[in-house]
Design a protein around this motif. Structure first.
Motif, PDB file in Angstrom:
ATOM      1  N   CYS A   1       0.832  -1.007  -0.423  1.00  0.00           N
ATOM      2  CA  CYS A   1       0.141   0.207   0.465  1.00  0.00           C
ATOM      3  C   CYS A   1       0.833   0.861   0.205  1.00  0.00           C
ATOM      4  O   CYS A   1       1.640   1.669   0.781  1.00  0.00           O
ATOM      5  CB  CYS A   1      -1.137  -0.117   1.764  1.00  0.00           C
ATOM      6  N   ASP A   2       0.209   2.583  -0.813  1.00  0.00           N
ATOM      7  CA  ASP A   2       0.931   3.260  -0.164  1.00  0.00           C
ATOM      8  C   ASP A   2       0.151   4.470   0.044  1.00  0.00           C
ATOM      9  O   ASP A   2      -1.282   4.299  -0.379  1.00  0.00           O
ATOM     10  CB  ASP A   2       0.885   4.080  -2.409  1.00  0.00           C
ATOM     11  N   CYS A   3       0.418   4.867   1.606  1.00  0.00           N
ATOM     12  CA  CYS A   3      -0.221   5.949   2.178  1.00  0.00           C
ATOM     13  C   CYS A   3       0.355   7.109   1.837  1.00  0.00           C
ATOM     14  O   CYS A   3       1.291   7.383   1.627  1.00  0.00           O
ATOM     15  CB  CYS A   3      -0.868   5.604   3.747  1.00  0.00           C
ATOM     16  N   SER A   4      -0.888   8.308   2.246  1.00  0.00           N
ATOM     17  CA  SER A   4      -0.377   9.590   2.847  1.00  0.00           C
ATOM     18  C   SER A   4      -0.593  10.346   3.441  1.00  0.00           C
ATOM     19  O   SER A   4      -0.829  11.218   3.590  1.00  0.00           O
ATOM     20  CB  SER A   4      -0.247  10.529   1.177  1.00  0.00           C
ATOM     21  N   SER A   5      -1.751   9.069   4.419  1.00  0.00           N
ATOM     22  CA  SER A   5      -1.914  10.038   5.383  1.00  0.00           C
ATOM     23  C   SER A   5      -2.733   8.855   7.091  1.00  0.00           C
ATOM     24  O   SER A   5      -2.103   7.895   6.227  1.00  0.00           O
ATOM     25  CB  SER A   5      -3.787  10.668   5.513  1.00  0.00           C
ATOM     26  N   MET A   6      -2.669   9.081   7.997  1.00  0.00           N
ATOM     27  CA  MET A   6      -3.009   8.445   9.155  1.00  0.00           C
ATOM     28  C   MET A   6      -4.330   7.551   8.693  1.00  0.00           C
ATOM     29  O   MET A   6      -4.022   6.564   8.432  1.00  0.00           O
ATOM     30  CB  MET A   6      -4.013   9.427  10.691  1.00  0.00           C
ATOM     31  N   THR A   7      -5.191   8.463   8.353  1.00  0.00           N
ATOM     32  CA  THR A   7      -6.498   7.081   8.226  1.00  0.00           C
ATOM     33  C   THR A   7      -5.902   5.645   7.105  1.00  0.00           C
ATOM     34  O   THR A   7      -6.168   4.735   7.037  1.00  0.00           O
ATOM     35  CB  THR A   7      -7.765   8.167   7.549  1.00  0.00           C
ATOM     36  N   GLU A   8      -5.275   5.940   5.961  1.00  0.00           N
ATOM     37  CA  GLU A   8      -4.798   5.230   4.542  1.00  0.00           C
ATOM     38  C   GLU A   8      -3.612   4.635   5.535  1.00  0.00           C
ATOM     39  O   GLU A   8      -3.680   3.127   5.253  1.00  0.00           O
ATOM     40  CB  GLU A   8      -3.963   6.327   4.182  1.00  0.00           C
TER      41      GLU A   8
END
Ligand code: PLP
Length: 423
Positions: A73-80
């Motif tokens: 997974c590529d995430c950019s926020s806390m919830t992601e």
């Protein structure tokens, strides 16, 4: 290429007995075939990994399907990050490619052991202050500035974008990271969006590979991975020729062997962070025509609106529309297809030639599998729709229920009025 929906009128009539329109529906078969093709296209690279850009379609059921093909997974926020953790992504299965990052998001990413991809040179100190000590593996996002251009005329404008380190900052930043004890390095760049050409990744890769060789020569830092990020596009219009991921994979391999192998860097892992390409074509927004209006123009009013799919209103993006059961009918009518928001840009299509539409017809709005439901919002008190998965065996699974008024009012739970609203 003629765009054919992955659902028929009969199937949708069956589904709407249980799940009313509008809804987004995803095609498991298509998702799997494509994920397999991506894996195969880059199988020549031992360390290859696709980090699915969670923001495109943050649904755990869909992420789990991709996980079966080795995707992270590529995430950019806390919830992601929370979502990725919840579906069992571990440590380096998560790439944290954020920008303007809050301290708590960095702290959480580090706690999960995610690979942190810094957006700016000042974030080195920012992160060190939060963690006390930098992680052993770090990545930096590169922005060469200027204009990124390809032979078919497609271009983008990195010089105008807020992301990444400049060239000078990248060299300086790698030196600093090395001094601070970082051991494994990566470079990341996202220089053009929705590129419908097989040329983008190979061209970007060539640029980053040369940079990596130079970084090694000048700073002594040997990168262990190069992240080509997202930007591989899909044909939203019937006229566009789809990308061929095999050709793209071979193109990257060619420059890899030309630039990295001779430099003694034949062990560098290639990472990608595709969102749109992984999911876009395998989702559709299904909506029903509920009104027709004849004024200065011909309007078809549908039961979906821009909160279900923002791209046409926000970017003027084209999404192909099929009227189910009328696939072969002549497109002899010019319509604006509208939603119900009190905003005149709430139109899924403007002056679109379509078959004659009658009230009750089902419309399939194509290619909503990425940046579709995910960009939903609640303006005008509109509620986000359900997400359904059309499974390989033909059955349908609810993978996110539709919002209810109770969901919409839930953040008023500290007020007395909430009692009345939540009855
Ligand atoms: C949006 C985004 C992606 C995915 O882009 P697509 O065009 O959907 O492939 C990947 N990486 C980063 C950092 C992004 O912001």
């Amino acid at each position: 290429m003629k765009k054919i929906p992955f659902v028929t009128k009969e199937k949708i009539e069956e589904i709407t007995k249980t799940y009313p329109t509008p809804f987004h529906i995803y095609d498991e078969k298509g998702i799997r075939e494509n994920a397999r093709a991506v894996k195969e296209a880059f199988s020549w690279n031992k360390g290859f990994k696709e980090y699915f850009a969670v923001k495109a379609t943050p649904n755990p059921f869909l992420i789990n399907i991709l996980h079966e093909y080795g995707c992270g997974c590529d995430c950019s926020s806390m919830t992601e990050l929370m979502l990725s953790d919840a579906v069992g992504m571990k440590g380096s299965d998560i790439m944290f490619s954020s920008n303007d990052t809050p301290a708590e998001d960095y702290a959480y990413a580090a706690k999960l052991g995610a690979i942190i991809n810094l957006d700016d040179i000042t974030h080195i100190d920012f992160l060190e202050n939060i963690l006390g000590k930098l992680p052993e593996t770090m990545s930096c996002r590169y922005n060469p500035g200027g204009i990124f251009q390809m032979s078919n005329g497609i271009m983008d404008n990195p010089g105008d974008s807020k992301y990444g380190f400049t060239t000078e900052q990248l060299f300086e930043g790698f030196g600093i990271l090395k001094e601070k004890g970082v051991k494994n390095f990566g470079i990341h760049a996202f220089l053009a969006s929705n590129t419908v050409t097989n040329e983008y990744y190979p061209q970007l890769a060539g640029q980053l590979f040369e940079l990596a060789v130079k970084l090694k020569e000048e700073t002594g830092v040997k990168v262990s991975f190069i992240n080509l990020s997202g930007g591989v596009g899909i044909p939203y219009t019937p006229e566009q020729e789809p990308n061929d991921i095999r050709v793209i994979g071979d193109g990257v391999r060619e420059v890899y062997e030309e630039i990295l192998v001779p430099a003694g860097m034949g062990d560098v892992a290639i990472y990608t962070e595709m969102g749109r390409f992984m999911m876009g074509p395998y989702g559709a927004l299904v909506t029903q025509a509920i009104h027709e209006k004849h004024t200065y123009k011909e309007y078809i009013g549908v039961d979906a609106c821009a909160v279900n799919l923002m791209r046409p209103a926000m970017y003027g993006a084209y999404h192909h529309i099929t009227v189910l059961g009328k696939e072969e009918a002549p497109c002899g009518h010019k319509y604006d297809v509208t939603g119900s928001l009190c905003e005149n840009n709430d139109k899924f299509a403007i002056d679109r030639m379509l078959p004659e539409i009658e009230k009750g017809d089902y419309l399939v709005i194509h290619d909503t599998g990425a940046h579709g439901h995910a960009m939903g919002y609640n303006y005008n008190g509109k509620l986000r729709s359900a997400e359904l998965l059309l499974k390989e065996d033909g059955s349908v699974q609810l993978i996110r229920r539709a919002e209810t008024p109770k969901d919409y009012f839930s953040t008023l739970d500290c007020f007395e009025v909430f009692e009345k609203l939540s009855d």
